[in-house]
Scaffold this motif. Structure first.
Motif, PDB file in Angstrom:
ATOM      1  N   SER A 123      43.050  38.547  44.907  1.00 28.34           N
ATOM      2  CA  SER A 123      42.689  37.507  43.705  1.00 28.34           C
ATOM      3  C   SER A 123      42.427  36.048  44.329  1.00 28.34           C
ATOM      4  N   ARG A 142      39.513  35.634  46.221  1.00 25.12           N
ATOM      5  CA  ARG A 142      38.453  35.508  45.415  1.00 25.12           C
ATOM      6  C   ARG A 142      38.267  33.860  45.170  1.00 25.12           C
ATOM      7  N   ASP A 152      37.213  42.042  42.441  1.00 27.87           N
ATOM      8  CA  ASP A 152      37.821  41.849  41.115  1.00 27.87           C
ATOM      9  C   ASP A 152      38.334  43.272  40.419  1.00 27.87           C
ATOM     10  N   ASP A 184      41.265  44.783  42.807  1.00 27.45           N
ATOM     11  CA  ASP A 184      42.914  44.209  42.525  1.00 27.45           C
ATOM     12  C   ASP A 184      43.281  44.647  41.367  1.00 27.45           C
ATOM     13  N   GLY A 185      42.389  44.719  40.306  1.00 22.17           N
ATOM     14  CA  GLY A 185      42.970  45.405  38.912  1.00 22.17           C
ATOM     15  C   GLY A 185      43.120  46.801  39.231  1.00 22.17           C
ATOM     16  N   ASP A 240      42.952  36.023  37.963  1.00 24.69           N
ATOM     17  CA  ASP A 240      41.590  36.682  37.738  1.00 24.69           C
ATOM     18  C   ASP A 240      40.622  35.881  36.792  1.00 24.69           C
ATOM     19  N   ASP A 254      37.022  33.875  37.364  1.00 24.49           N
ATOM     20  CA  ASP A 254      35.788  34.264  36.700  1.00 24.49           C
ATOM     21  C   ASP A 254      35.410  32.903  36.112  1.00 24.49           C
TER      22      ASP A 254
END
Length: 216
Positions: free
Chosen positions: A27, A30, A60, A63-64, A81, A85
């Motif tokens: 995350s 990202r 995304d 990682d979830g 997260d 976004d």
């Protein structure tokens, strides 16, 4: 399966207190790619920008998945997260406005909604509430916007792909913006009702979980 044939109950996942986990590292990566993506959009290197966006979208999901599989869900992860976004939406929108592909008033309209919701936070705090839960309208709005502006960006490559991507992207943009404001109005209405009906002294934590609201 027990002797009676009943399925054994499954325990609810518990957040880990660890911060340095693989899902959180993904995350964070990202988030670090957001300024790279923004520069690529502004400098019209759309192919590379779309590649970064695709990598971000894949990470995304990864990682979830890893957070659930390895039981490494965390409060930090739930902050990182949605923050990523929102930043990708903002970077794409501002970059496209900078290039005169989308109007600046659309940037202002979406930003104004977030300013309105941010103003509700101290109001909730004074009445003993934390952040209200995300409503499905807010999730739907974010979903639409997450697809809208990358599709509009994809439309800039031209050809058949661009011709198909552009109307779909703008459809997502208008639906997403409308839902974004609808969710925001639902949120402010919920806050108004909570303040009106609040029977607790300001600053005293209200028992039980926070009611659901329409924020995203």
């Amino acid at each position: 399966m027990g002797a009676s044939g009943d399925t054994a109950p499954v325990a609810a996942p518990v957040d880990t207190e660890e911060v340095l986990t693989v899902p959180n590292a993904i995350s964070a990566a990202r988030l670090l790619l957001v300024p790279v993506f923004a520069v690529l959009v502004v400098t019209e290197r759309d192919g590379w920008a779309l590649l970064v966006l695709a990598v971000s979208g894949a990470s995304d999901w990864v990682d979830g998945y890893l957070a659930r599989r390895w039981q490494q869900t965390s409060a930090l992860g739930r902050v990182l997260d949605p923050a990523a976004d929102r930043l990708y939406i903002a970077a794409t929108l501002v970059g496209l406005a900078w290039r005169d592909i989308v109007p600046w008033w659309l940037v202002g309209l979406i930003a104004l909604r977030d300013v309105v919701l941010a103003a509700m936070v101290p109001v909730l705090s004074r009445h003993g509430y934390g952040t209200l839960e995300v409503h499905y309208l807010g999730k739907a709005a974010t979903f639409c916007l997450l697809y809208a502006f990358p599709l509009i960006l994809l439309a800039q490559v031209g050809g058949t792909v661009g011709a198909v991507a552009e109307p779909i992207g703008w459809a997502f943009a208008w639906w997403g913006t409308a839902l974004y404001w609808w969710a925001g109005l639902q949120y402010t209405h919920q806050v108004r009702l909570l303040v009106r009906d609040d029977r607790y002294a300001p600053g005293v934590a209200r028992p039980g979980p926070a009611p659901q609201a329409a924020g995203s």
